[in-house]
Design an enzyme around this catalytic site. Structure first.
Site, PDB file in Angstrom:
ATOM      1  N   GLU A 204      22.184   3.786 -19.134  1.00 30.47           N
ATOM      2  CA  GLU A 204      21.383   3.269 -20.253  1.00 30.47           C
ATOM      3  C   GLU A 204      22.200   3.286 -21.531  1.00 30.47           C
ATOM      4  O   GLU A 204      23.279   3.894 -21.601  1.00 30.47           O
ATOM      5  CB  GLU A 204      20.059   4.049 -20.402  1.00 30.47           C
ATOM      6  CG  GLU A 204      20.203   5.480 -20.841  1.00 30.47           C
ATOM      7  CD  GLU A 204      18.890   6.287 -20.815  1.00 30.47           C
ATOM      8  OE1 GLU A 204      17.923   5.900 -20.152  1.00 30.47           O
ATOM      9  OE2 GLU A 204      18.875   7.347 -21.465  1.00 30.47           O
ATOM     10  N   ASN A 294       8.585  15.724 -18.177  1.00 31.41           N
ATOM     11  CA  ASN A 294       8.672  17.078 -17.635  1.00 31.41           C
ATOM     12  C   ASN A 294       7.278  17.437 -17.118  1.00 31.41           C
ATOM     13  O   ASN A 294       6.343  17.599 -17.901  1.00 31.41           O
ATOM     14  CB  ASN A 294       9.124  18.083 -18.691  1.00 31.41           C
ATOM     15  CG  ASN A 294      10.596  17.901 -19.046  1.00 31.41           C
ATOM     16  OD1 ASN A 294      10.981  18.005 -20.195  1.00 31.41           O
ATOM     17  ND2 ASN A 294      11.422  17.603 -18.068  1.00 31.41           N
ATOM     18  N   ARG A 296       5.356  19.830 -16.203  1.00 28.53           N
ATOM     19  CA  ARG A 296       5.067  21.284 -16.230  1.00 28.53           C
ATOM     20  C   ARG A 296       4.773  21.690 -17.670  1.00 28.53           C
ATOM     21  O   ARG A 296       4.891  20.874 -18.578  1.00 28.53           O
ATOM     22  CB  ARG A 296       6.294  22.037 -15.737  1.00 28.53           C
ATOM     23  CG  ARG A 296       7.521  21.640 -16.568  1.00 28.53           C
ATOM     24  CD  ARG A 296       8.728  22.475 -16.279  1.00 28.53           C
ATOM     25  NE  ARG A 296       9.941  21.878 -16.780  1.00 28.53           N
ATOM     26  CZ  ARG A 296      10.388  21.953 -18.018  1.00 28.53           C
ATOM     27  NH1 ARG A 296       9.690  22.591 -18.934  1.00 28.53           N
ATOM     28  NH2 ARG A 296      11.515  21.388 -18.376  1.00 28.53           N
ATOM     29  N   VAL A 299       8.517  25.474 -22.622  1.00 33.55           N
ATOM     30  CA  VAL A 299       8.755  26.688 -23.412  1.00 33.55           C
ATOM     31  C   VAL A 299       8.067  26.548 -24.788  1.00 33.55           C
ATOM     32  O   VAL A 299       7.442  27.480 -25.283  1.00 33.55           O
ATOM     33  CB  VAL A 299      10.273  26.908 -23.619  1.00 33.55           C
ATOM     34  CG1 VAL A 299      10.535  28.106 -24.531  1.00 33.55           C
ATOM     35  CG2 VAL A 299      10.990  27.080 -22.287  1.00 33.55           C
TER      36      VAL A 299
END
Ligand code: ADP
Length: 453
Positions: A204, A294, A296, A299
């Site tokens: 890309e 992502n 999940r 952090v």
């Protein structure tokens, strides 16, 4: 009404996120099971969970990544669900499948969706089809260096070669001129093959001075999707984030509304459920381009919790129980004030060399608008086997200036003795004029500490 009510959850993780998940479970009246390696016997997630099971030696491959040991622990303790946290098995579609086959709820998206998002050029193609802006690039995996050369010529240099199954910034190569491309293509393939068991690479357009901006999403199993604003994560070293904030100083209300609108549709069409983060790069003109999802909890989720007042981890558990977002959320999503997170790592603030060892003195700051997520305490030992995150210091202020002032005073009252930490580095970042003005990109640390970025 939830379709199931979890009585007991196993936490397939360690460190601060394991403690964070225990907090959510305690507030929901759900019992917890901690799993731990021999190196984490005295960790506070073991102490605060209702039950704890040792699943193997220090090495992650034989403990926190050992699917058979974790499933055995879940079966012995008779849990209803597994929360994977972040890292380790959290984006492993195979693990989510084994959980399902073992009649355990996996607190995260469905395996097929994790798999789609894990193949980055497929996720990219999907998002482009859904009208989410993506950078110009290859439609799929590259098959030859000639194909890459032709595409790069069309797009214009510089371009970036990226591993299809990539993560942690590995398997990427920036190409500035045609003659370097064949060699770098081979390197990217070799590195990807070694790190991810797939040598697939795509290409890309490369943005030289991007900002990293990501949107937090929550989606239930009934088709409801909410976007909880964005986080600015451009203060990073070698793709490791150091300081995050919400909202981003570079995102206008109009841009946020526009991206939230297209994302809501794309996430629903993907059948995505539970919490997730959609990452974008912002170019020098202020345009956002999708890079990856992502699948999940992140952090840096607490900065979003502070500005929205929504508990993301409790939401994850309630979504997995089959509850509907309108019943989980306190009302329409609104962003209030400004929040900043500093990662307190056990590392030398100048050389970034990890600094494991015994913590001989530990005092956390408090007061208005201050939160500390941690797993350490006085006299505990930071093992050398895992990531170096000791604590997250998160503040909330009525605006960005107050949040910066609050973070500086809280960092000044954070005492960690016996090991080196990133606290002095965080103080330098917060004192920097460009940072305070919101003028920065992912090269900030490089400019700030030449030779160490
Ligand atoms: P990973 O999954 O390995 O973390 P990402 O696609 O999220 O890979 O990219 C990681 C980082 O690499 C980004 O935060 C950004 O700093 C840099 N990066 C990725 N793609 C580009 C790009 N097209 N142009 C410039 N930088 C990029």
């Amino acid at each position: 009404m939830p379709s199931v009510r979890f009585k007991k959850i196993l936490i397939a993780n360690r460190g601060e996120i394991a403690v964070r998940i225990i907090c959510a479970c305690r507030e929901l009246g759900i019992e917890t099971v901690a799993v731990y390696s021999e190196a984490d016997r005295y960790s506070s997630h073991v102490r605060f969970a209702d039950q704890a099971i040792c699943i193997g030696p220090a090495k992650s491959a034989r403990s926190y990544l050992d699917i058979a040991s974790i499933i055995s622990a879940a079966e012995i303790t008779n849990v209803d669900a597994i929360h994977p946290g972040y890292g380790f098995l959290s984006e492993n579609a195979g693990f989510a499948e084994v959980c399902e086959a073992s009649h355990l709820h996996f607190i995260g998206p469905k395996p097929a969706v994790i798999r789609l998002m894990g193949v980055k050029e497929r996720a990219r193609a999907f998002m482009r089809e859904m009208g989410v802006p993506v950078l110009p690039g290859s439609p799929g995996v590259l098959s030859t260096a000639e194909e890459a050369l032709e595409l790069a010529e069309k797009i214009g240099y510089p371009v970036i070669l990226k591993a299809s199954a990539g993560g942690g910034g590995r398997g990427m190569r920036v190409v500035t001129q045609a003659e370097d491309l064949p060699g770098l293509y081979a390197q990217a393939q070799t590195e990807a093959g070694a790190a991810f068991a797939s040598a697939d690479v795509y290409l890309e357009k490369y943005i030289g001075a991007p900002r990293h901006i990501e949107f937090q999403i929550l989606a239930d199993e009934h088709g409801n999707v909410e976007i909880l604003g964005e986080r600015e994560c451009s203060i990073q070293r070698r793709h490791q984030k150091l300081l995050e904030e919400s909202p981003s100083p570079a995102v206008t209300d109009g841009l946020r509304a526009e991206i939230s609108g297209v994302l809501r549709k794309a996430i629903a069409a993907a059948g995505y459920t539970n919490a997730g983060t959609v990452e974008f790069l912002m170019d020098e003109t202020g345009k956002l381009y999708f890079i990856e999802v992502n699948a999940r909890v992140q952090v840096e989720h607490p900065v979003t919790e502070f500005v929205t007042g929504i508990d993301i981890v409790k939401s994850q558990i309630r979504i997995a129980q089959g509850e509907r977002l309108p019943d989980i959320l306190p009302g329409p999503v609104e962003l209030r004030g400004h929040s900043i997170e500093c990662r307190i790592n056990a590392e030398n603030p100048e050389t970034f060399v990890p600094s494991p060892g015994r913590i001989t003195g530990f005092h956390v700051p408090g007061g208005i608008g201050v939160r500390v997520d941690t797993w350490v305490y006085t006299d505990c030992v930071i093992p050398p086997f895992y990531d170096s995150l000791v604590a997250k210091l998160i503040v909330h202020g009525c605006d960005r200036a107050e949040a910066i002032d609050r973070m500086r005073r809280a960092l000044g009252m954070f005492i960690v003795e016996g090991i080196h930490t990133s606290i002095p580095l965080q103080q330098k970042i917060l004192a920097d004029e460009d940072f305070r003005a919101g003028r920065f990109d992912t090269n900030f640390i490089k400019r700030f500490m030449p030779g160490k970025g």
